[in-house]
Write an enzyme that holds these catalytic residues in place. Structure first.
Site, PDB file in Angstrom:
ATOM      1  N   LYS A 168       0.962  -1.142   0.054  1.00  0.00           N
ATOM      2  CA  LYS A 168      -0.164   0.338  -0.404  1.00  0.00           C
ATOM      3  C   LYS A 168       0.978   1.609   0.050  1.00  0.00           C
ATOM      4  CE  LYS A 168      -3.911   2.276   2.990  1.00  0.00           C
ATOM      5  NZ  LYS A 168      -5.159   1.612   4.289  1.00  0.00           N
TER       6      LYS A 168
ATOM      7  N   SER B 274     -10.311  -0.954   6.985  1.00  0.00           N
ATOM      8  CA  SER B 274      -8.920  -0.471   5.638  1.00  0.00           C
ATOM      9  C   SER B 274      -8.538  -1.191   5.363  1.00  0.00           C
ATOM     10  CB  SER B 274      -8.741   0.567   5.883  1.00  0.00           C
ATOM     11  OG  SER B 274      -9.360   2.089   5.436  1.00  0.00           O
TER      12      SER B 274
ATOM     13  N   SER C 286      -9.466   1.714   2.708  1.00  0.00           N
ATOM     14  CA  SER C 286      -8.852   2.245   1.824  1.00  0.00           C
ATOM     15  C   SER C 286      -7.464   1.636   1.019  1.00  0.00           C
ATOM     16  CB  SER C 286      -7.879   3.732   2.803  1.00  0.00           C
ATOM     17  OG  SER C 286      -7.379   2.722   3.798  1.00  0.00           O
TER      18      SER C 286
END
Ligand code: GLN
Length: 492
Positions: A80, A179, A155
């Site tokens: 990420k 997330s 997210s």
């Protein structure tokens, strides 16, 4: 559920077969000399280069040969874009960090590299991890590989979409209020948020420091265990990191005999907004727990009803402090035509931050302002303590608690962008665990039709346990994963 005939949605055989291996299976082939480490890395680097989902913000070139040592033998991993990676662009999904190349690498990523993994790419995400759909990215939405008109969740949506779409064998993300688990659920993969402090936050761009935790997004529970095992541990660069005493065991449980599972009313049966398809799937998974010998009973977590409200005071409050550092001086973007210093700060922040980030900074600043501090922040902290106490009481009776991960399957792009509250409610079942600091996993438990009709989409099942019960949670999830037998895949 799994007992019905499967409708495989993917290619099989030929070169595609390589992409169906879990990371653990690929490692086995590499160790046996049946698969070349570089061949495997390049296959994924080429797949990632063809990303049509906007899952990646940066990709390694096929043929790039970062050192890949023993252990993971050079396995590719998607990261990420919230983790600092030395010399590699790192944006946290924000325009304000465009062009930023960190001078150091996050501990979690460094541990994976030390274990022999190679960075395949940096994945798209909601700006500063604020979001549940990936629509808050400064670099465009990520598309759900199961249905490109729908969101992948957020997210960590880029990581989830990449793993589900076979653009990465596995990935890491961060979870502050859901997330990792919510996008894993919406994309039909496994996602785990470890105990707060299990994995170092050093080099992980801060959103809400008392909640943020790194964790894996994988095709199966074994891969998740492998990643948590490699990343956990005390780090002198993060004073809140303690690691997991005794490490993490690779799961091998075949049944759930002797384990007691609680079903919190507030987060399951009584919860508002849980789609019928998700509820049915949840009930069917409960029956599997019983078939495996687990005991089930109802329980209460009364304060979790206020989880979202407490979270949306505490997380923005911490974010408003953490995001003060983006001033145009130290990192990334700077407004080119400032009239003076203050103007430069203001114009940089006005241009660099997106709408949701600005909303959170305002919420957080307001909640912390003098005169309101006790009424909002102080009150939210009390709710947080109550939630932790509710969990403690439940874990006196149960080994684990189970809930649906997300109240709905993947929703359409744009469906909730005009209504922040509807968006925030996505995390209703996932927010209480980070508030209490405890670990939780989401595993795919089948497919269900969205409330509005249409083709079936993945549903996630969440298992949570006391602090540092990672090995236990992974073991239970492993037994259940085998009983569920989820083999559906998004179309290539
Ligand atoms: N969706 C939640 C939020 O917007 C959780 C995000 C996260 O876990 N990083 O804050």
């Amino acid at each position: 559920m799994s007992h019905e005939p499967h409708r495989p949605r993917t290619r099989s055989g030929g070169a595609g077969e390589l992409f169906e291996l879990t990371a653990g299976q690929a490692l086995g082939r590499i160790e046996a000399g049946e698969l070349g480490s570089d061949e495997y890395f390049d296959a994924y680097a080429e797949a990632a280069a063809g990303d049509e989902l906007n899952a990646y913000l940066w990709r390694a070139e096929p043929g790039s040969r970062a050192a890949g040592g023993e252990g993971f033998r050079g396995l590719p991993i998607a990261i990420k874009d919230i983790f600092c990676t030395e010399g590699i662009p790192t944006t946290a999904g924000s325009r304000i960090l465009e062009g930023y190349r960190p001078p150091y690498t996050a501990t979690a990523v460094a541990r994976l590299a030390d274990a022999g993994a190679r960075v395949l790419g940096k994945t798209n995400m909601d700006e500063f991890a604020m979001g549940s759909s990936n629509e808050n990215s400064g670099y465009g939405s990520v598309l759900n590989p199961w249905d490109r008109s729908r969101v992948p969740g957020g997210s960590s949506g880029g990581s989830a979409a990449a793993v589900a779409a076979r653009l990465a064998p596995w990935a890491i993300g961060t979870d502050t209020g859901g997330s990792i688990r919510q996008p894993a659920s919406l994309c039909g993969i496994v996602g785990m948020k470890p105990t707060y402090g299990a994995i170092s936050r050093y080099g992980m761009i801060a959103f809400a420091s008392s909640l943020d935790q790194c964790g894996p997004l994988t095709r199966d529970v074994t891969d998740a265990a492998m990643l948590v095992r490699a990343m956990q541990g005390r780090d002198h660069c993060d004073s809140t990191s303690v690691g997991i005493e005794g490490g993490v065991e690779l799961p091998s449980r075949e049944d759930l005999q002797g384990l007691r599972f609680g079903i919190p009313r507030e987060l399951a049966g009584d919860a508002e907004g849980i789609e019928a398809g998700v509820s049915e799937n949840f009930e069917a998974t409960l029956r599997l727990i019983e078939e495996l010998g687990g005991e089930l009973d109802q329980c209460e977590l009364p304060s979790t009803r206020n989880g979202i409200s407490a979270y949306y005071v505490i997380a923005p409050a911490e974010a408003s402090a953490n995001l003060a550092r983006y001033d145009g001086v130290r990192y990334g973007m700077r407004d080119p035509e400032p009239e003076d210093l203050l103007g430069m700060y203001e114009r940089t922040r006005a241009r660099g931050f997106g709408a949701e980030v600005k909303r959170r900074i305002m919420l957080g600043t307001y909640a912390l302002s003098s005169g309101y501090y006790e009424a909002y922040y102080g009150q939210a902290q009390k709710v947080r303590t109550r939630i932790a106490q509710d969990f403690d009481a439940a874990f006196a009776r149960f080994d684990f608690l189970v809930t649906p991960t997300s109240p709905t399957v993947a929703f359409e792009l744009g469906a909730k962008t005009a209504d922040p509250w509807a968006m925030y409610m996505n995390d209703y079942c996932t927010v209480p665990m980070p508030l209490a600091g405890i670990p939780a996993i989401s595993i795919p438990s089948g497919l269900a039709a969205p409330a509005g009709g249409g083709p079936e989409l993945p549903v996630g099942f969440q298992i949570t346990g006391p602090a540092f019960s990672e090995s236990g949670i992974l073991g239970a999830a492993y037994a259940l994963e085998r009983a569920i037998g989820f083999t559906e895949r998004p179309a290539a």
